[in-house]
Design a protein around this motif. Structure first.
Motif: not given
Lengths: 545, 290
Positions: B17, A1, B5-6, B9-10, A8-9, A337, B2, A4-5, B13
């Motif tokens: 972004d 995770m 969560f993604v 996360v995005l 992603a950034c 994902a 999930y 992935l984070a 940023c």
């Protein structure tokens, strides 16, 4: 995770930062054996079993599996298999349309061929796009359709060879726009409309099938239902009541683009067969809205196809379609994902589907034969580590093995419900049963039993009794071959490998031998071979993959 | 979970972004969407557009009486077994051959009615010709084909001082043995044609959609009148281009027969036509003769 984070950034971590400790994804699946995986891939891509030689190739070198898979992508059987797969989602292979064989001077005995020809038209176009390695966007922009000899005589098309056979491209002669499946008769014969519905249901079909937006699942508030019920003109109300607008602001403009297929005499084959360009302008008048696709104005079907192709959801929906077809389950947000990565592959391949198919077959879940303890109970039912051979695959498998189809009154029994057993065999009828059966049931078991009996009889009679083989399921065998002859064990051992994708162990071979000898003693040579084959073809290991 | 969560996360940023890119075309409104999917262009000049429309009139005009006349003519080749009588066939869904070798399939019947009416003190005779069933196919032994899928209707009201008629040609009609262009080529339409005679003038009005011989038009109150020597006198006709975009002809209401032609709002100029020869012919076809 964490990894992935960071990805992603964007950008690597600063040089002086502490290196991240990547969490190790727990192993969720146990892998299928290489040969069973080969069998799964072959069934998914071709609908037939690998040959003994192909199994042996993979036994000798597991890397051959990917090579074979790539070779099978070029197999003409891929197109047939994709038609089966698309049918489960597009639901066009129904028994019965508003038009009938008489309208085209065919007899009722050609009813099955007539209906399957019509229903397969859009599916064949999509399968052609895939097998010819064309961009998936062609399914909504192509200026041709696919026809067989029957459709070539029914539809207003040209370009099909006079003595042509099979499905081939042909171009329309009735001035319909170039919009691929959106301008196939087969799609709109399946999804007809009424004077009240005015293409709205068709609009919902487009949204569901091409961008995976199922408008029917959107929540609807009935707060204004009294107002609606009392309204004399609900067509106007659905454009003004907020609860209705949630869907109808999308549906009406899309429906307005479809009036070239709107029929003024609904049951007339003459009307149904032709596109009506002069009616395109009726949509905005009937629905009081200009044609558009989710807010983007379109000038008819040709532009609609191009707008859909440019929509991000179109490629995502394709990924969903093929992933769900091969994983044999619905994808969910939990798969984000995976589907995102698949979409990257798909886009990088310029929307060509074969690399996408390959990528799906590379997924650990696709290659799984079971789950591990890392999979929590709540998730345990999701992955389909064992898939059932449904009516469609049953048909192609038994066709491969017997060299023919199980036919009743002109209909292929495993592909028809009027005269056949498609639904009972776990299939989709496109009208009432819309998803294939996933788990074994009583009727499926009975259909499989009878199909195994028919197939076994045909194999034995053709290969061993009449000595007129169309197939080679029992190479080296004769009717009288004794179980004590090493050739018997070779034949049956290879047959087991061919059918199951695994070598028969000594215990299994002993059981086969005992069964065969008992049947021979009781009923003779033919019954012994037939009985042995029936037992193998009814084996649960054969009927799953 | 999930996916949530993604998404978190995005969205976590950097602020840069997180800002929507104005050029990413991701919006759903028309203004934000690049129109590179649109490659339409005018297909005709103003003069060509008028000529295209004239080609439609030159093929003759759909007429229920003509459609019925052919039906009667072809029904005469049937017999007691097929299709059963010489007026209608309804038991031939799977088709049949008459002894003369004609093929009848589907549902077919035309009916004439004549009714004395009196509305608001005005007495008139209403003659009506309608398809009771219009979903059929008749094949002749020499390969000519009469196919229908729709409605033909003519209602004519004869008053003491004038006559008014309205025809409605709806659906698909074709008779490959016809000597009239529209019928031989086949038509797909939802076309209403109005006709008026009396008081020293005659006029026609056209409304609805009409497709014939690869030309597709939508008429919105196009008028031709004897007082204009049968030139057009107002109305709008929309012609469909091959790319499905439309060219619009807006006719002046000054008896000039001239139209301002536009495509997608672009002015293509003015073009004029002399269609005076067509008016009386269409009037006769619309009025019908029993």
């Amino acid at each position: 995770m964490t990894l992935l984070a960071l990805l992603a950034c964007g950008g690597p971590p600063a040089a002086d930062s502490t290196p991240p400790v990547a969490e190790v994804e727990p192993v969720r699946f146990t892998a299928l054996s290489d040969t069973r995986l080969l069998r799964r891939i072959s069934l998914d891509l071709r609908g037939v079993l690998p040959s003994v030689a192909e199994y042996e190739q993979v036994e000798a070198d597991p890397a051959a599996l990917d090579t074979l898979r790539d070779t099978w992508m070029e197999d003409p059987l891929l197109e047939d298999r994709l038609v089966q797969m698309f049918a489960e989602r597009w639901h066009t292979l129904i028994d019965g349309y508003d038009g009938n064989p008489y309208d085209f001077h065919y007899g009722w005995e050609q009813r099955y061929d007539f209906e399957r020809s019509i229903g397969q038209e859009p599916l064949r176009l999509m399968a052609h796009v895939v097998s010819d390695d064309l961009p998936w966007s062609d399914i909504v922009t192509a200026d041709y359709t696919m026809v067989n000899p029957m459709l070539a005589g029914m539809w207003p098309v040209e370009g099909y060879p006079t003595d042509g056979t099979g499905w081939q491209p042909a171009t329309w002669t009735d001035d319909r726009p170039a919009a691929g499946v959106l301008t196939t008769n087969g799609l709109w014969w399946r999804y007809s409309t009424t004077t009240f519905n005015q293409n709205r249901a068709r609009a919902a079909v487009i949204a569901r099938l091409l961008v995976c937006e199922d408008l029917l699942t959107r929540p609807v508030s009935f707060a204004g239902s009294e107002e609606l019920l009392e309204a004399e003109d609900t067509s106007t109300m659905v454009r003004s009541v907020p609860a209705c607008l949630a869907c109808h602001s999308t549906v009406e403009p899309l429906a307005a683009a479809l009036f070239g297929f709107y029929l003024l005499e609904p049951a007339s084959a003459y009307e149904m067969t032709r596109y009506h360009p002069e009616r395109e302008g009726d949509g905005p008048i009937a629905l009081s809205v200009e044609p558009a696709f989710f807010g983007t104005p379109v000038n008819g079907l040709a532009e609609l196809g191009r707008v859909i192709a440019a929509d991000e959801r179109f490629s995502a929906c394709a990924v969903e379609t093929f992933a769900e077809g091969l994983l044999a389950r619905e994808t969910t947000l939990d798969d984000y994902a995976v589907t995102e990565a698949l979409q990257d592959t798909f886009l990088a391949a310029d929307l060509r589907v074969k690399p996408l198919l390959a990528a799906v077959t590379d997924l650990p879940e696709y290659r799984a034969g079971g789950i591990t303890d890392a999979v929590v109970d709540a998730e345990a039912d999701a992955p389909m580590t064992v898939r059932m051979v449904g009516a469609g695959l049953m048909r192609s498998l038994f066709h491969e093995l017997s060299g023919g189809d199980w036919v009743q009154d002109g209909a292929i029994v495993l592909d028809d419900d009027k005269k056949g057993l498609r639904v009972l065999g776990g299939g989709v009828d496109g009208l009432f049963l819309l998803t294939p059966q996933q788990d074994p049931g009583m009727t499926w078991s009975l259909v499989a039993e009878r199909a195994a009996q028919v197939t076994a009889q045909v194999i034995v009679r053709n290969e061993l009794v009449a000595d007129a083989p169309e197939t080679d399921v029992l190479p080296g065998a004769t009717l009288e071959l004794a179980t004590t002859d090493p050739a018997w064990a070779d034949t049956v051992g290879d047959l087991h490998l061919h059918l199951f994708g695994a070598r028969a162990d000594a215990e299994r071979m002993a059981a086969y031998t005992a069964l065969f000898d008992a049947l021979r003693a009781e009923s003779g040579d033919e019954a012994a071979w037939t009985g042995l084959l029936v037992v193998m073809l009814r084996d649960p290991e054969f009927l799953v993959y | 979970m999930y996916a949530l969560f993604v998404a978190t996360v995005l969205s976590g940023c950097s602020p840069v972004d997180a800002q929507p890119d104005p050029d990413d075309g991701g919006g759903e409104t028309a203004e934000e969407t690049p129109l590179d999917y649109r490659d339409a262009a005018p297909q005709w000049t103003a003069e060509e557009a008028v000529a295209e429309l004239e080609g439609v009139f030159a093929l003759g005009w759909p007429s229920p009486t003509a459609a019925r006349a052919v039906f009667q003519e072809l029904m005469a080749f049937g017999d007691a077994e097929c299709p059963g009588n010489d007026l209608t066939f309804i038991n031939t869904l799977d088709g049949c051959f008459s002894e003369s070798g004609y093929w009848y399939m589907g549902l077919g019947e035309f009916a004439w009615t004549s009714t004395e009416r009196n509305t608001d003190g005005a007495a008139y005779l209403e003659d009506a010709l309608r398809t009771i069933n219009g979903d059929f196919e008749i094949l002749t032994p020499d390969g000519r084909e009469y196919t229908s899928g729709g409605l033909m209707e003519m209602v004519r009201s004869t008053y003491s001082d004038h006559t008014a008629a309205l025809t409605n040609v709806r659906g698909s009609w074709q008779w490959t043995g016809s000597d009239e262009g529209w019928f031989m080529a086949g038509t797909s339409s939802d076309l209403r044609t109005g006709a008026q005679t009396g008081g020293g003038s005659e006029s026609l009005s056209f409304n609805g959609s009409y497709g014939v011989d690869h030309t597709y038009a939508y008429f919105d109150q196009l008028v031709m009148s004897s007082t204009c020597d049968w030139q057009t006198n107002g109305g709008v006709v929309t012609l469909r281009q091959d790319d499905a975009s439309t060219t619009v002809l807006t006719f002046a209401d000054d008896c000039s027969g001239c139209a301002t032609v536009t495509w997608d709002g672009e002015d293509l100029g003015v073009a004029c036509a002399d269609w005076s020869a067509y008016g009386p012919v269409i009037l006769a076809a619309t009025m019908g003769v029993r």
